[in-house]
Design an enzyme around this catalytic site. Structure first.
Site, PDB file in Angstrom:
ATOM      1  N   ASP A 291       1.033  -1.149  -0.055  1.00  0.00           N
ATOM      2  CA  ASP A 291      -0.118  -0.153   0.008  1.00  0.00           C
ATOM      3  C   ASP A 291       0.880   1.290  -0.051  1.00  0.00           C
ATOM      4  OD1 ASP A 291      -1.739   2.008   0.252  1.00  0.00           O
ATOM      5  OD2 ASP A 291      -2.499   1.562   2.378  1.00  0.00           O
ATOM      6  N   GLU A 325      -2.029  10.594  -0.064  1.00  0.00           N
ATOM      7  CA  GLU A 325      -3.074   9.983  -0.111  1.00  0.00           C
ATOM      8  C   GLU A 325      -3.537   9.483   1.399  1.00  0.00           C
ATOM      9  OE1 GLU A 325      -5.748   6.473  -0.372  1.00  0.00           O
ATOM     10  OE2 GLU A 325      -4.026   6.463   0.494  1.00  0.00           O
ATOM     11  N   HIS A 417      -1.696  -0.771   6.316  1.00  0.00           N
ATOM     12  CA  HIS A 417      -1.460   0.087   7.535  1.00  0.00           C
ATOM     13  C   HIS A 417      -1.036  -0.523   8.590  1.00  0.00           C
ATOM     14  CE1 HIS A 417      -4.521   3.276   5.818  1.00  0.00           C
ATOM     15  NE2 HIS A 417      -3.723   2.659   4.842  1.00  0.00           N
TER      16      HIS A 417
HETATM   17 ZN   LIG Z   1      -3.273   3.121   0.046  1.00  0.00          ZN
END
Ligand SMILES: [Zn+2]
Ligand SMILES: *[C@@H]1O[C@H](CO)[C@@H](O)[C@H](O)[C@H]1NC(C)=O
Ligand SMILES: *[C@@H]1O[C@H](CO)[C@@H](O)[C@H](O)[C@H]1NC(C)=O
Ligand SMILES: *[C@@H]1O[C@H](CO)[C@@H](O)[C@H](O)[C@H]1NC(C)=O
Length: 455
Positions: A291, A325, A417
């Site tokens: 990510d 983001e 995350h």
């Molecule tokens: Zn992301």
């Protein structure tokens, strides 16, 4: 991935709608078969075999996590500009964006009663701090917002723990997003939220939260699932539970970051654009390999591979590596504002932030005819078994058809995350296939004789 914006539409939408594309257009799409085979071969068994993985690994090993407001993010942006130049892409540049900067500082949550234990936690992005001495309070565990409402009278002065079940990122993410607001409304002094993940023992996951200007913000963190479940059991046994929460979190002055741009210029209508993109920043824990390092690198590789094969589409393919983001889509929003007058020339936006596991096809938000065109294009990807095109709601580009990768990402939220978002999740063959999908779809969309329908 930040938002809860990918929701599957009805099952009916999964199946090709009754498509009545003109034969001419179907034939035109079919005529790309040879070129697509060339692209797929280059990506999976030719000059680009292994390149996406190797370049991503070099990048991740060199920069690690790329937190919004960090030197490592800005250096990684310079690096991507350099890498784009090294593969002869054009119009390579950064576009400045003002970004908010949050820093977690040191933080801890210690169970004080009924026994002493360190609770594995991560402050949520934008959380406020506790006082220096921390917050020592009794705990109320609830499974849902509804249960919190029923037990509102018990919440005053307590640390509310949300021990919600994982249903989907969209639905369960509401607790991370709005738990601090709902807990503060009933007088809680802080909140600890079970990480938004279907499987996360001993592994807390962070992400942004929201506050409401009319309600005093309270400190908020996510905790690992095993700790949330343990607190629930303790409460059910009638134990008095006390936690000492300390968080130094704070906002720093805004900084300037950049969206990074590199192009493969169109040879007939260069002003018309197909965007391929992913976000280059990451949360501060983990290495941001999944990510969204994968999304950035298949976007870079799509432009670089097509360029290296000498394939010049009619329209421009513009690779964009979005910044900030994870701070709330800041880079993308700024880009849409600055490029407002150009949006009518954006034929299609490919933006992926859902992992780069084995690809199954694409997910799209486009009108009915658009969906039919995409279904037709995906038929050309049979050799890598990535032929599906399914309709989803993405909501990021109201005026422009968009697509994201559709991949076998069942385990995406195990790592998302969290400190476990590392290069070990990525697989070189899967990345090659993702690059093949991304390059093939971008090339056809940028080269078709007709503009993509926008209805
Ligand atoms: Zn992301
Ligand atoms: C991959 O490439 C090698 C030579 O470059 C070739 O011998 C082999 O057949 C190819 N494999 C596939 C599956 O196309
Ligand atoms: C990018 O290239 C420039 C010019 O060659 C170089 O000075 C700079 O160190 C490079 N930056 C990174 C992050 O590799
Ligand atoms: C192709 O993908 C489908 C699911 O999309 C799967 O059921 C099938 O086994 C795959 N086939 C191969 C050859 O990988």
């Amino acid at each position: 991935m930040l938002g809860a914006n990918i929701i599957l539409l009805s099952l009916a939408a999964l199946v090709a709608a009754d498509c009545n594309l003109p034969e001419e257009l179907k034939n035109e799409i079919a005529s790309y078969a040879t070129t697509i085979d060339l692209i797929i071969t280059a990506a999976t068994n030719g000059s680009f075999k292994g390149v996406t993985y190797n370049e991503l690994a070099k990048f991740v090993d060199r920069f690690g996590g790329r937190k919004v407001g960090s030197k490592s993010l800005e250096d990684s942006i310079d690096y991507m500009l350099n890498l784009s130049l090294a593969y002869d892409l054009q119009n390579v540049h950064g576009e400045e964006v003002e970004i908010p900067v949050w820093e977690r500082g040191s933080e801890s949550a210690v169970l004080i009663e009924p026994r002493t234990k360190d609770i594995r936690m991560l402050g949520l992005i934008y959380s406020v701090a506790t006082p220096v001495e921390g917050i020592l309070a009794e705990v109320l565990v609830v499974k849902s917002f509804d249960e919190l409402k029923e037990r509102a009278a018990e919440a005053n002065g307590k640390i509310v723990v949300f021990n919600e079940d994982f249903i989907s990122y969209g639905e369960t993410g509401q607790y991370r997003g709005y738990g601090a607001i709902e807990a503060a409304k009933v007088g809680a002094v802080a909140t600890l939220i079970k990480s938004v993940s279907p499987f996360s023992p001993a592994n807390p996951h962070t992400g942004i939260l929201a506050y409401d200007d009319s309600i005093t913000p309270i400190p908020a963190a996510c905790i690992a699932s095993n700790d949330a479940n343990m607190l629930q059991r303790m409460q059910e046994r009638g134990d008095t539970i006390k936690i000492l929460l300390k968080m130094e979190a704070k906002m720093l002055p805004n900084q300037i970051s950049r969206n990074a741009v590199a192009e493969l210029k169109g040879n007939i209508n260069p002003e018309k654009v197909v965007i391929v993109s992913g976000h280059i920043d990451s949360v501060d824990v983990g290495d941001g390999a999944m990510d969204d390092g994968g999304g950035v690198f298949i976007s870079w590789a799509a432009a670089a591979l097509l360029n290296s094969l000498g394939l010049k589409p009619r329209r421009t393919i513009r690779a964009i590596y979005w910044t900030a983001e994870e701070a709330g889509g800041v880079g993308l929003t700024a880009y849409q504002q600055v490029h407002e007058d150009e949006i009518e020339n954006f034929n299609f936006v490919m933006d992926t932030d859902v992992g780069t596991f084995t690809p199954l096809g694409i997910e799209y938000e486009a009108g009915e005819n658009g969906g039919c065109i995409l279904q037709e294009i995906m038929k050309l990807l049979t050799s890598i078994n990535a032929t599906q095109a399914r309709s989803v709601e993405m909501g990021l580009w109201p005026e422009t058809p968009t697509a994201s990768l559709y991949n076998a990402n069942e385990q995406y939220f195990w790592y998302h995350h969290s400190p476990q978002d590392t290069m070990d999740i990525e697989d070189t063959n899967a990345l090659d296939k993702c690059t093949a999908v991304w390059s093939s779809v971008a090339y056809i969309l940028a080269d078709l004789s007709v503009d993509f329908p926008k209805d």
